[in-house]
Design an enzyme around this catalytic site. Sequence first.
Site, mmCIF file in Angstrom:
data_model
loop_
_atom_site.group_PDB
_atom_site.id
_atom_site.type_symbol
_atom_site.label_atom_id
_atom_site.label_comp_id
_atom_site.label_asym_id
_atom_site.label_seq_id
_atom_site.Cartn_x
_atom_site.Cartn_y
_atom_site.Cartn_z
ATOM 1 N N GLY A 1 4.450 -4.185 4.230
ATOM 2 C CA GLY A 1 4.724 -5.611 3.660
ATOM 3 C C GLY A 1 4.392 -6.686 4.947
ATOM 4 N N LYS B 1 0.855 -1.241 0.107
ATOM 5 C CA LYS B 1 -0.065 0.042 -0.080
ATOM 6 C C LYS B 1 0.822 1.357 -0.072
ATOM 7 C CE LYS B 1 0.970 1.199 4.460
ATOM 8 N NZ LYS B 1 1.707 2.406 4.565
ATOM 9 N N VAL C 1 11.010 -4.390 2.904
ATOM 10 C CA VAL C 1 10.845 -4.509 4.516
ATOM 11 C C VAL C 1 11.151 -3.157 5.287
ATOM 12 C CG1 VAL C 1 11.484 -5.869 6.522
ATOM 13 C CG2 VAL C 1 11.514 -6.789 4.294
ATOM 14 N N ALA C 2 9.845 -3.026 6.266
ATOM 15 C CA ALA C 2 9.953 -1.925 7.072
ATOM 16 C C ALA C 2 10.202 -0.595 6.439
ATOM 17 C CB ALA C 2 11.047 -1.689 8.279
ATOM 18 N N GLY C 3 9.421 -0.533 5.097
ATOM 19 C CA GLY C 3 9.627 0.412 4.051
ATOM 20 C C GLY C 3 8.334 1.210 3.985
ATOM 21 N N GLY C 4 7.524 1.250 4.975
ATOM 22 C CA GLY C 4 6.102 1.845 4.777
ATOM 23 C C GLY C 4 5.279 1.728 3.953
ATOM 24 N N MET C 5 5.369 0.178 3.153
ATOM 25 C CA MET C 5 4.442 -0.253 2.352
ATOM 26 C C MET C 5 3.742 -1.248 2.860
ATOM 27 S SD MET C 5 6.394 0.391 -1.193
ATOM 28 C CE MET C 5 4.764 0.740 -1.983
ATOM 29 N N ASP D 1 -2.906 -2.071 9.987
ATOM 30 C CA ASP D 1 -2.868 -1.910 8.603
ATOM 31 C C ASP D 1 -3.385 -3.245 8.003
ATOM 32 O OD1 ASP D 1 -2.240 0.698 8.338
ATOM 33 O OD2 ASP D 1 -0.070 0.318 7.511
ATOM 34 N N ALA E 1 0.615 -7.209 4.886
ATOM 35 C CA ALA E 1 -0.067 -7.807 3.765
ATOM 36 C C ALA E 1 0.240 -9.254 4.058
ATOM 37 C CB ALA E 1 0.927 -7.501 2.668
HETATM 38 C C1 SUD Z 1 1.956 4.332 9.582
HETATM 39 C C2 SUD Z 1 1.150 3.454 9.052
HETATM 40 C C3 SUD Z 1 0.175 3.845 7.743
HETATM 41 O O1 SUD Z 1 -0.592 2.916 7.279
HETATM 42 O O2 SUD Z 1 1.894 2.221 8.180
HETATM 43 P P1 SUD Z 1 3.054 2.062 7.826
HETATM 44 O O3 SUD Z 1 3.538 3.117 6.901
HETATM 45 O O4 SUD Z 1 4.267 1.912 8.907
HETATM 46 O O5 SUD Z 1 3.340 0.757 6.928
HETATM 47 C C4 SUD Z 1 0.144 2.578 10.095
HETATM 48 O O6 SUD Z 1 -0.493 3.611 10.943
HETATM 49 C C5 SUD Z 1 0.827 1.657 10.927
HETATM 50 O O7 SUD Z 1 0.154 0.324 11.152
HETATM 51 P P2 SUD Z 1 0.708 -1.070 11.842
HETATM 52 O O8 SUD Z 1 2.237 -0.947 11.113
HETATM 53 O O9 SUD Z 1 -0.142 -2.010 11.406
HETATM 54 O O10 SUD Z 1 0.956 -0.380 13.266
HETATM 55 P P3 SUD Z 1 0.350 -1.557 14.423
HETATM 56 O O11 SUD Z 1 1.306 -2.597 14.501
HETATM 57 O O12 SUD Z 1 -0.965 -1.404 14.668
HETATM 58 O O13 SUD Z 1 1.189 -0.607 15.484
HETATM 59 C C6 SUD Z 1 2.608 -0.393 15.492
HETATM 60 C C7 SUD Z 1 2.756 0.827 16.383
HETATM 61 O O14 SUD Z 1 2.502 2.252 15.659
HETATM 62 C C8 SUD Z 1 1.960 2.931 16.400
HETATM 63 N N1 SUD Z 1 0.585 3.364 15.856
HETATM 64 C C9 SUD Z 1 0.105 2.730 14.964
HETATM 65 C C10 SUD Z 1 -1.108 2.862 14.241
HETATM 66 C C11 SUD Z 1 -1.905 4.277 14.817
HETATM 67 N N2 SUD Z 1 -2.850 4.418 14.371
HETATM 68 N N3 SUD Z 1 -1.046 4.890 15.798
HETATM 69 C C12 SUD Z 1 -0.113 4.709 16.279
HETATM 70 O O15 SUD Z 1 0.696 5.339 17.013
HETATM 71 C C13 SUD Z 1 1.943 2.841 17.779
HETATM 72 O O16 SUD Z 1 3.242 3.115 18.484
HETATM 73 C C14 SUD Z 1 1.844 1.196 17.760
HETATM 74 O O17 SUD Z 1 2.604 0.276 18.692
HETATM 75 N N1 ADP Z 2 6.223 -10.950 7.445
HETATM 76 C C1 ADP Z 2 7.100 -9.850 7.492
HETATM 77 N N2 ADP Z 2 7.395 -9.264 6.514
HETATM 78 C C2 ADP Z 2 7.943 -8.019 7.005
HETATM 79 N N3 ADP Z 2 8.346 -7.794 8.173
HETATM 80 C C3 ADP Z 2 7.922 -8.242 9.108
HETATM 81 C C4 ADP Z 2 7.148 -9.600 8.951
HETATM 82 N N4 ADP Z 2 6.958 -10.066 10.054
HETATM 83 C C5 ADP Z 2 7.277 -9.399 11.072
HETATM 84 N N5 ADP Z 2 8.070 -8.381 10.411
HETATM 85 C C6 ADP Z 2 8.655 -7.135 11.219
HETATM 86 O O1 ADP Z 2 8.046 -5.962 10.924
HETATM 87 C C7 ADP Z 2 8.622 -4.970 10.710
HETATM 88 C C8 ADP Z 2 8.054 -3.792 9.961
HETATM 89 O O2 ADP Z 2 7.971 -4.428 8.692
HETATM 90 P P1 ADP Z 2 7.068 -3.812 7.306
HETATM 91 O O3 ADP Z 2 5.587 -4.424 7.567
HETATM 92 O O4 ADP Z 2 7.478 -4.389 6.089
HETATM 93 O O5 ADP Z 2 7.075 -2.260 7.699
HETATM 94 P P2 ADP Z 2 6.293 -1.060 7.563
HETATM 95 O O6 ADP Z 2 5.405 -1.163 9.134
HETATM 96 O O7 ADP Z 2 6.898 0.151 7.551
HETATM 97 O O8 ADP Z 2 5.328 -1.027 6.530
HETATM 98 C C9 ADP Z 2 9.928 -5.412 10.241
HETATM 99 O O9 ADP Z 2 11.181 -4.496 10.744
HETATM 100 C C10 ADP Z 2 10.023 -6.775 10.540
HETATM 101 O O10 ADP Z 2 11.097 -7.037 11.631
#
Ligand code: SUD
Ligand code: ADP
Length: 308
Positions: free
Chosen positions: A110, A11, A104-108, A145, A113
């Site tokens: 993964g 995403k 991985v850990a790219g804000g997408m 997410d 997903a």
């Molecule tokens: C920022 C976003 C944007 O879509 O994704 P990424 O870019 O990392 O993929 C999301 O809010 C990430 O969602 P997700 O990665 O599922 O987060 P979660 O596992 O639920 O939460 C991980 C941590 O992120 C923070 N968190 C998450 C969601 C939210 N609405 N508020 C928060 O403050 C909290 O510190 C939480 O402990």
């Molecule tokens: N199946 C998986 N794929 C990617 N990362 C994973 C997975 N399971 C656990 N993780 C952990 O979740 C963290 C966040 O990963 P990812 O979902 O790829 O990034 P983001 O939250 O930035 O979208 C990674 O650093 C990794 O250690």
Amino acid sequence: MSAITVRVPAKVNLQLAVGPLREDGYHDLVNVFHAVSIFDEVTAAEPGDVSAATPPLTVRIEGESAGEVPANDDNLAVRAARALAGRAGRSYRADLLIRKSIPVAGGMAGGSADAAAALVACNELWGLGLPPEDLMEIAADVGSDVPFALFGGTAVGTGRGERLSRLETSGSFHWVFALADGGLSTPRVYGECDRLREEAGTDPGRPVASEPLLAALREGDAVALGRALTNDLQPAALSLRPSLAHTLHAGDELGALGSLVSGSGPTCAFLAASETHAAEIAAGLKNAEGCRAAVTATGPVPGAEVVG
Ligand SMILES: C[C@@](CO)(OP(=O)(O)O)[C@H](O)COP(=O)(O)OP(=O)(O)OC[C@H]1O[C@@H](n2ccc(N)nc2=O)[C@H](O)[C@@H]1O
Ligand SMILES: Nc1ncnc2c1ncn2[C@@H]1O[C@H](COP(=O)(O)OP(=O)(O)O)[C@@H](O)[C@H]1O
């Protein structure tokens, strides 16, 4: 059926409006999710080895970034499968294989997903027949997410981002993603966002959906969409990874219709006018500072679906 394979998209967040920190450690969001054509694949198979010494759920990861993903019970796909078995009220076995293309850990999203794909694959493999609403509920417990990775398309998420409503869109949009070296931790980026706000004395207020963005999506107007892209986490991602400013600038110079950090970063997203334009931007970005590789994709695409 002894193995089920599910394909699941990455995403990008077209709008990420972040409210104040809640007491439970999360933030209320208006999160406009858009699923794009970069896919992971998760296969759930009946295990060959069912001896008592073997854990009920195992995971293997393939792909360029396999080494960065935990191959144990911390893997989000394993966590999701365990949550599904818990809901069904008994222990189930599966060997999971993840073929990773999403950074991985790219804000997408993964990891989210893969969790969504594991829910769909194990629901099928174990013959549970849980309806989509039940899978969405389990998904929300695994991560904010995860429900969107089941949902796909373009949708607005409120609450933590887990309460979804589908958005009307026209046509397809062309994207370029600049991948960075190394990831950014999502909790760390939210923490930095809070810190920057406190330092500046700003009160974010209640997050609100952008009308110009919703209209651009409805009308399939890429120029208007490019202007309407926003991400409240971007200043925090740039503060933690200043080189991303160069990447964003390079995309703007190459004529992108809009550019932003994807979610918590460090991947940067650029909207292009056409497939050709996207290929040109990707070629130009390859030498930009902070950019390890550039890939093109289109959106919206469907959420997690069985492919074999
Ligand atoms: C920022 C976003 C944007 O879509 O994704 P990424 O870019 O990392 O993929 C999301 O809010 C990430 O969602 P997700 O990665 O599922 O987060 P979660 O596992 O639920 O939460 C991980 C941590 O992120 C923070 N968190 C998450 C969601 C939210 N609405 N508020 C928060 O403050 C909290 O510190 C939480 O402990
Ligand atoms: N199946 C998986 N794929 C990617 N990362 C994973 C997975 N399971 C656990 N993780 C952990 O979740 C963290 C966040 O990963 P990812 O979902 O790829 O990034 P983001 O939250 O930035 O979208 C990674 O650093 C990794 O250690």
